[in-house]
Design an enzyme around this catalytic site. Structure first.
Site, PDB file in Angstrom:
ATOM      1  N   CYS A  22     -46.919  -1.780  64.928  1.00 18.85           N
ATOM      2  CA  CYS A  22     -46.558  -0.390  65.225  1.00 18.85           C
ATOM      3  C   CYS A  22     -46.173  -0.304  66.692  1.00 18.85           C
ATOM      4  O   CYS A  22     -46.037  -1.319  67.370  1.00 18.85           O
ATOM      5  CB  CYS A  22     -47.699   0.563  64.882  1.00 18.85           C
ATOM      6  SG  CYS A  22     -49.138   0.410  65.960  1.00 18.85           S
ATOM      7  N   ALA A  23     -46.013   0.902  67.198  1.00 19.10           N
ATOM      8  CA  ALA A  23     -45.532   1.075  68.567  1.00 19.10           C
ATOM      9  C   ALA A  23     -46.573   0.669  69.608  1.00 19.10           C
ATOM     10  O   ALA A  23     -46.265  -0.061  70.556  1.00 19.10           O
ATOM     11  CB  ALA A  23     -45.098   2.516  68.802  1.00 19.10           C
TER      12      ALA A  23
END
Length: 376
Positions: A73-74
């Site tokens: 994910c980020a």
């Protein structure tokens, strides 16, 4: 079941070794399509995190059990939660420690060659961003070229090999990433060199890097010859090191050539770009090893993870060096361009000293892929 953290360094080794990896990327589809972790033998599944809030049972059949699985994910948080859900269903998975922000900042050190009179050339591969920076070491002195803003790795490595950083260079005013050159120079009292035609608006002191400059590193005959090679920027400057290596900046890459439009001057700089590539570079020894400031695609990496190629090979195989018709060349470099880098104008102003964003803002400005090349 245990959820494991996989570091960016561990993922980089998988890229270098062409290992298989299954990546479940839980960012939004647009973010995934724009920029992802790339590996020759990687497989991908993109399911936005919000679609998994009610559980992961519906995607279990899409997750392999015979290879490493990495959830991405980020920033890390969402991937940890999804990895835990998959683990509860009996799967063995890892999450990317620090997320794509960490991936963007990871630098992998690779030795790329020896100097004739003793000394080494090292390449720092910013695997998630496609940036390449260099350290030239001789007799206890070091020069750094095109440093990233993650300055500690250069300082710590120089310290570990007992080298004093005496010179820092930027081949041009970067528009895709924030340079660490000025910070390193300030911390080490090194001389900071910039091409003067790119530095007309900078707010700090620098040494003008111009054709004819010879900078000695150590007490051996290792000269860094500055070769004025405009086209990507009006001041772009290449270096011939030890009559063995050509540091080409963003003018010439392994698989492409530099784009001329990041200062809004594409039409004006096309002729400069062609002159640099088709005339100035043709005058050089084609046995020089080209060391660019970026790579575009993962296939450009050598077996050891480094990025380099003989100039003769690029003259033969690089499409951007083999366009005889000038109008066709102009069309290639003015019409066949990828989107401009995220926040490129802010990055340019930061590198001029006009802006001083905090670290988190700098990270946000740099997020995304490398976009310094012309498309084929």
């Amino acid at each position: 079941m245990t959820v494991y953290a996989m570091t960016s360094k561990e993922v980089t080794k998988k890229v270098f070794n062409k290992e298989s990896l299954f990546i479940l990327d839980v960012r939004n589809e647009s973010d995934f399509q724009d920029w992802k972790i790339e590996g020759e033998n990687f497989e991908y599944l993109n399911i936005p995190y919000f679609e998994l809030l009610d559980g992961v049972k519906e995607i279990l059949y899409n997750i392999p059990t015979d290879k490493d699985v990495l959830v991405v994910c980020a920033k890390e948080g969402s991937s940890v939660m999804v990895a835990e859900l998959l683990s509860e269903e009996g799967l063995t998975v890892s999450y990317l420690q620090g997320g794509m922000k960490a991936w963007s900042e990871h630098l992998e050190l690779v030795k790329v060659g020896d100097l004739k009179g003793g000394g080494e050339v090292y390449q720092f591969v910013r695997i998630g961003k496609g940036c390449l920076s260099y350290m030239i070491v001789s007799k206890g002195e070091a020069a750094i070229i095109d440093a990233t803003r993650m300055t500690d790795i250069y300082l710590e490595f120089a310290d570990s090999i007992g080298a004093n950083i005496t010179h820092v260079f930027d081949t041009h005013l970067h528009a895709d990433h924030i340079s660490g050159g000025r910070v390193i120079a300030e911390k080490t009292n090194a001389t900071y060199w910039l091409p003067p035609k790119d530095a007309t608006e900078v707010t700090f002191e620098y040494q003008p890097l111009e054709g004819g400059n010879n900078v000695i590193i150590g007490d051996t005959s290792i000269n860094i010859h500055a070769l004025y090679s405009p086209g990507h920027t009006i001041g772009s400057t290449s270096f011939v090191v030890d009559e063995k290596f050509l540091l080409s900046g963003d003018i010439l890459f392994i698989d492409s050539i530099g784009r001329p439009d990041l200062a809004g001057m594409a039409e004006d700089w096309v002729a400069d770009l062609r002159e640099s590539l088709y005339n100035r570079y043709r005058e050089l020894s084609d046995e020089l090893m080209v060391l660019p400031a970026h790579f575009m695609i993962i296939e450009e990496l050598n077996a050891d993870g480094s990025v380099s190629e003989r100039l003769a090979t690029l003259f033969a195989k690089n499409h951007g060096l083999n366009i005889e018709d000038e109008n066709e060349f102009r069309k290639l470099v003015t019409e066949n361009l990828p989107p401009q880098p995220n926040a490129y104008q802010e990055i340019r102003e930061t590198n001029m000293g006009k802006m001083n964003p905090d670290v988190e803002k700098q990270r946000e400005m740099e997020i995304g892929p490398n976009r310094c090349a012309v498309r084929k």
